[in-house]
Scaffold this motif. Structure first.
Motif, PDB file in Angstrom:
ATOM      1  N   PHE A  82       0.809  -1.209   0.000  1.00 42.12           N
ATOM      2  CA  PHE A  82       0.000   0.000   0.000  1.00 42.12           C
ATOM      3  C   PHE A  82       0.847   1.266   0.000  1.00 42.12           C
ATOM      4  O   PHE A  82       0.349   2.351   0.290  1.00 42.12           O
ATOM      5  N   THR A  83       2.124   1.113  -0.342  1.00 48.10           N
ATOM      6  CA  THR A  83       2.983   2.282  -0.454  1.00 48.10           C
ATOM      7  C   THR A  83       2.432   3.250  -1.494  1.00 48.10           C
ATOM      8  O   THR A  83       2.487   4.477  -1.310  1.00 48.10           O
ATOM      9  N   TRP A  84       1.930   2.731  -2.582  1.00 45.01           N
ATOM     10  CA  TRP A  84       1.392   3.584  -3.650  1.00 45.01           C
ATOM     11  C   TRP A  84       0.266   4.473  -3.129  1.00 45.01           C
ATOM     12  O   TRP A  84       0.133   5.623  -3.561  1.00 45.01           O
ATOM     13  N   TRP A  85      -0.544   3.963  -2.202  1.00 42.07           N
ATOM     14  CA  TRP A  85      -1.653   4.740  -1.649  1.00 42.07           C
ATOM     15  C   TRP A  85      -1.120   5.862  -0.755  1.00 42.07           C
ATOM     16  O   TRP A  85      -1.579   6.999  -0.824  1.00 42.07           O
ATOM     17  N   ARG A  86      -0.116   5.551   0.070  1.00 46.03           N
ATOM     18  CA  ARG A  86       0.413   6.532   1.008  1.00 46.03           C
ATOM     19  C   ARG A  86       1.222   7.618   0.300  1.00 46.03           C
ATOM     20  O   ARG A  86       1.389   8.718   0.847  1.00 46.03           O
ATOM     21  N   GLU A  87       1.735   7.317  -0.886  1.00 44.26           N
ATOM     22  CA  GLU A  87       2.524   8.314  -1.611  1.00 44.26           C
ATOM     23  C   GLU A  87       1.670   9.413  -2.229  1.00 44.26           C
ATOM     24  O   GLU A  87       2.197  10.446  -2.653  1.00 44.26           O
ATOM     25  N   ALA A  88       0.371   9.206  -2.295  1.00 48.18           N
ATOM     26  CA  ALA A  88      -0.520  10.222  -2.860  1.00 48.18           C
ATOM     27  C   ALA A  88      -0.911  11.229  -1.784  1.00 48.18           C
ATOM     28  O   ALA A  88      -0.894  10.940  -0.590  1.00 48.18           O
ATOM     29  N   SER A  89      -1.258  12.430  -2.220  1.00 45.36           N
ATOM     30  CA  SER A  89      -1.682  13.476  -1.293  1.00 45.36           C
ATOM     31  C   SER A  89      -3.099  13.209  -0.788  1.00 45.36           C
ATOM     32  O   SER A  89      -3.859  12.454  -1.414  1.00 45.36           O
ATOM     33  N   PRO A  90      -3.497  13.814   0.337  1.00 40.94           N
ATOM     34  CA  PRO A  90      -4.881  13.661   0.809  1.00 40.94           C
ATOM     35  C   PRO A  90      -5.905  14.102  -0.229  1.00 40.94           C
ATOM     36  O   PRO A  90      -6.965  13.475  -0.367  1.00 40.94           O
ATOM     37  N   ASP A  91      -5.611  15.182  -0.966  1.00 44.60           N
ATOM     38  CA  ASP A  91      -6.537  15.623  -2.018  1.00 44.60           C
ATOM     39  C   ASP A  91      -6.696  14.550  -3.088  1.00 44.60           C
ATOM     40  O   ASP A  91      -7.802  14.325  -3.598  1.00 44.60           O
ATOM     41  N   ALA A  92      -5.598  13.886  -3.436  1.00 41.43           N
ATOM     42  CA  ALA A  92      -5.660  12.834  -4.455  1.00 41.43           C
ATOM     43  C   ALA A  92      -6.494  11.655  -3.960  1.00 41.43           C
ATOM     44  O   ALA A  92      -7.284  11.079  -4.716  1.00 41.43           O
ATOM     45  N   ARG A  93      -6.337  11.298  -2.703  1.00 41.32           N
ATOM     46  CA  ARG A  93      -7.122  10.182  -2.163  1.00 41.32           C
ATOM     47  C   ARG A  93      -8.610  10.501  -2.161  1.00 41.32           C
ATOM     48  O   ARG A  93      -9.436   9.655  -2.495  1.00 41.32           O
ATOM     49  N   ALA A 130     -10.086  12.600  -4.139  1.00 42.80           N
ATOM     50  CA  ALA A 130     -10.515  12.596  -5.542  1.00 42.80           C
ATOM     51  C   ALA A 130     -10.808  11.175  -6.013  1.00 42.80           C
ATOM     52  O   ALA A 130     -11.796  10.920  -6.707  1.00 42.80           O
ATOM     53  N   LEU A 131      -9.941  10.235  -5.611  1.00 43.34           N
ATOM     54  CA  LEU A 131     -10.157   8.837  -5.978  1.00 43.34           C
ATOM     55  C   LEU A 131     -11.450   8.300  -5.364  1.00 43.34           C
ATOM     56  O   LEU A 131     -12.235   7.623  -6.036  1.00 43.34           O
ATOM     57  N   VAL A 132     -11.689   8.599  -4.092  1.00 46.76           N
ATOM     58  CA  VAL A 132     -12.918   8.147  -3.436  1.00 46.76           C
ATOM     59  C   VAL A 132     -14.149   8.717  -4.140  1.00 46.76           C
ATOM     60  O   VAL A 132     -15.136   8.008  -4.378  1.00 46.76           O
ATOM     61  N   ALA A 133     -14.095  10.007  -4.481  1.00 46.64           N
ATOM     62  CA  ALA A 133     -15.232  10.639  -5.149  1.00 46.64           C
ATOM     63  C   ALA A 133     -15.515   9.993  -6.501  1.00 46.64           C
ATOM     64  O   ALA A 133     -16.659   9.665  -6.832  1.00 46.64           O
ATOM     65  N   ALA A 134     -14.458   9.804  -7.295  1.00 44.59           N
ATOM     66  CA  ALA A 134     -14.642   9.200  -8.613  1.00 44.59           C
ATOM     67  C   ALA A 134     -15.091   7.750  -8.502  1.00 44.59           C
ATOM     68  O   ALA A 134     -15.937   7.286  -9.272  1.00 44.59           O
ATOM     69  N   ALA A 135     -14.517   7.013  -7.530  1.00 42.41           N
ATOM     70  CA  ALA A 135     -14.864   5.600  -7.376  1.00 42.41           C
ATOM     71  C   ALA A 135     -16.313   5.420  -6.939  1.00 42.41           C
ATOM     72  O   ALA A 135     -17.043   4.594  -7.502  1.00 42.41           O
ATOM     73  N   PHE A 136     -16.741   6.194  -5.946  1.00 40.91           N
ATOM     74  CA  PHE A 136     -18.128   6.073  -5.504  1.00 40.91           C
ATOM     75  C   PHE A 136     -19.093   6.566  -6.580  1.00 40.91           C
ATOM     76  O   PHE A 136     -20.172   6.003  -6.768  1.00 40.91           O
ATOM     77  N   GLY A 137     -18.707   7.626  -7.298  1.00 43.90           N
ATOM     78  CA  GLY A 137     -19.568   8.087  -8.391  1.00 43.90           C
ATOM     79  C   GLY A 137     -19.730   7.030  -9.462  1.00 43.90           C
ATOM     80  O   GLY A 137     -20.827   6.808  -9.976  1.00 43.90           O
ATOM     81  N   THR A 150     -23.458  13.641  -3.616  1.00 43.04           N
ATOM     82  CA  THR A 150     -22.905  14.898  -4.129  1.00 43.04           C
ATOM     83  C   THR A 150     -22.618  15.890  -3.004  1.00 43.04           C
ATOM     84  O   THR A 150     -21.766  16.767  -3.155  1.00 43.04           O
ATOM     85  N   LEU A 151     -23.316  15.776  -1.873  1.00 40.63           N
ATOM     86  CA  LEU A 151     -23.074  16.678  -0.750  1.00 40.63           C
ATOM     87  C   LEU A 151     -21.659  16.492  -0.206  1.00 40.63           C
ATOM     88  O   LEU A 151     -20.974  17.464   0.149  1.00 40.63           O
ATOM     89  N   TRP A 152     -21.204  15.241  -0.138  1.00 41.13           N
ATOM     90  CA  TRP A 152     -19.844  14.967   0.336  1.00 41.13           C
ATOM     91  C   TRP A 152     -18.813  15.505  -0.652  1.00 41.13           C
ATOM     92  O   TRP A 152     -17.790  16.081  -0.256  1.00 41.13           O
ATOM     93  N   ILE A 153     -19.054  15.302  -1.941  1.00 47.60           N
ATOM     94  CA  ILE A 153     -18.119  15.793  -2.960  1.00 47.60           C
ATOM     95  C   ILE A 153     -17.960  17.303  -2.860  1.00 47.60           C
ATOM     96  O   ILE A 153     -16.852  17.846  -2.924  1.00 47.60           O
ATOM     97  N   GLN A 154     -19.080  17.997  -2.686  1.00 50.42           N
ATOM     98  CA  GLN A 154     -19.037  19.457  -2.625  1.00 50.42           C
ATOM     99  C   GLN A 154     -18.194  19.952  -1.451  1.00 50.42           C
ATOM    100  O   GLN A 154     -17.467  20.947  -1.562  1.00 50.42           O
ATOM    101  N   LYS A 155     -18.233  19.242  -0.328  1.00 51.89           N
ATOM    102  CA  LYS A 155     -17.530  19.683   0.873  1.00 51.89           C
ATOM    103  C   LYS A 155     -16.069  19.228   0.921  1.00 51.89           C
ATOM    104  O   LYS A 155     -15.222  19.916   1.491  1.00 51.89           O
ATOM    105  N   ARG A 156     -15.733  18.087   0.329  1.00 49.21           N
ATOM    106  CA  ARG A 156     -14.449  17.450   0.588  1.00 49.21           C
ATOM    107  C   ARG A 156     -13.484  17.388  -0.601  1.00 49.21           C
ATOM    108  O   ARG A 156     -12.297  17.148  -0.400  1.00 49.21           O
TER     109      ARG A 156
END
Length: 427
Positions: free
Chosen positions: A22-33, A35-42, A201-207
């Motif tokens: 999981f090094t690849w996950w930790r190397e990303a910024s919090p904003d990137a993570r 963004a991934l969660v938003a796109a994945a859940f969408g 979409t409420l979570w995406i708008q805030k986070r």
């Protein structure tokens, strides 16, 4: 084989093996993570809403008196609308931001999925499916750009693999919802469940924040518009056509098979199906999604390691073989055994498309290019539900699924002119 797979998926062997994975996950910024969660859940919720149609198709056809050709035509209309949505939302994402486009697309497909439950006839249902398709197509273009532009180049395939894998989760959730709701309350209630993604979409708008690379381009040229010359000019025209054609073949195969699979499993034998009960059908579909999810996630790691081209061609060739085997299987246990392999190879390659197109086109037109190449291919593939349904009516599902295997093989041919882009830094 075990050692080779470990080398592919966990190349960093120092320290705790689980931690290194999981090094690849930790190397990303919090904003990137985020963004991934938003796109994945969408994308997961997109899949959930869209595949509810496939899960209730047999019951809906009986209730509204539709033929296979009519049902296939409605499926094709949805895909054609999703292609238009991808084109429109790709431009909007380049112009107004990835996050805003993502939120708008989720709201549209959620509302109109629920609206399908109010349809009283084929015409009304067709209108609702068209609007649902617009939102469905828009989610991918904006979500793929959001993730591509926030993750490090060496981990881009893995990140998009996680995003793409959420489609399998959404498909499985749709099957589970149909198994629980359809027998008790009917197909209309199944569609009503589809409004739930609107609240995400409420979570995406805030986070979720816009990618820094996109904000830099907008700040440098605030009046910039999508430059179609960057996509269709002399430098990239041939490449754009090849990528679009390759994607059209893969999507023809995927939609032609998956939009008809639940109906094929549940239709009576005298109508060309296998006559399985709704819970058995749902169980087979859910079990297939395990293979689909593994295929999506695995492809991201494999393509980062071996390259986009070799990974794509290998998956597509094997998918054609398993499709032929599946089309000739009749026993539920054999279908259960083959299903995950069909799903693994027949869908995993989609993970690579977002990374490939992100690496081929510049930031100012990235979402537009992804929308065009993905959704123009979808326009062509929109014929798949109608073609498969019509051929199943006259020649049987076995013949239709053989055509799908041929589409997988045809897609490999276009890769002769597509360059390798794995690991390329975005401009």
């Amino acid at each position: 084989l075990r050692g080779r797979l470990h080398h592919l998926f966990a190349p960093e062997r120092h320290g705790d093996p689980l931690r290194s994975r999981f090094t690849w996950w930790r190397e990303a910024s919090p904003d990137a993570r985020r963004a991934l969660v938003a796109a994945a859940f969408g994308w997961m919720l997109d899949s959930f809403d869209v595949m509810l149609w496939a899960m209730v198709l047999a019951a809906l056809m009986a209730d509204l008196g539709m033929t296979k050709a009519t049902a296939g035509l409605l499926g094709s209309l949805t895909l054609a609308a999703s292609a238009a949505g991808g084109l429109v939302f790709g431009v909007l994402a380049d112009r107004f931001g990835r996050r805003k486009a993502l939120m708008a697309s989720i709201l549209i497909y959620s509302v109109f999925t629920a609206a399908c439950g109010f349809a009283t006839g084929v015409a009304m249902l067709a209108v609702f499916r068209v609007f649902l398709g617009l939102g469905m197509g828009g989610e991918w273009a904006s979500g793929a750009s959001l993730v591509s532009e926030t993750w490090p180049a060496r981990h881009r395939g893995k990140a998009l693999g996680v995003v793409q894998s959420s489609w399998a989760v959404g498909y499985a959730l749709a099957a589970a919802a149909a198994a629980l709701v359809l027998p008790a309350w009917g197909w209309r209630a199944v569609f009503f469940v589809g409004v739930a993604p609107a609240f995400f979409t409420l979570w995406i708008q805030k986070r979720v924040e816009e990618p820094e690379i996109w904000k830099a381009v907008r700040a440098g040229a605030p009046g910039v518009r999508a430059g179609f010359g960057e996509i269709f000019g002399r430098q990239r025209l041939r490449l754009t056509l090849l990528v679009t054609a390759m994607n059209a073949c893969t999507m023809f195969a995927w939609w032609g098979f998956n939009l008809w699979l639940p109906a094929y499993l549940s239709m009576a034998p005298e109508k060309g199906g296998l006559g399985l009960g709704p819970r058995t059908m749902s169980a087979l579909v859910i079990f297939m999604q395990a293979g689909m999810w593994l295929g999506y996630v695995s492809f991201g790691f494999i393509s980062d390691r071996l390259g986009r081209k070799r990974s794509y061609v290998g998956f597509l060739a094997v998918a054609a073989v398993f499709m032929l085997l599946y089309s000739r299987a009749r026993q539920p246990l054999l279908l259960l055994a083959l299903g995950p392999f069909v799903a693994f190879f027949g869908t995993g390659y989609f993970t690579g498309f977002g990374a490939l197109t992100a690496e081929l086109y510049p930031t100012a037109v990235r979402a537009t290019a992804q929308g065009i190449t993905y959704n123009t291919g979808r326009i062509v593939s929109a014929a798949a539900p109608f073609v498969v349904g019509s051929l199943a009516e006259t020649r049987g599902f076995g013949f239709s699924f053989t055509l799908i295997a041929a589409a997988f093989l045809a897609a490999t041919l276009f890769w002769t002119g597509i360059p390798e882009t794995a690991g390329k830094a975005l401009d």
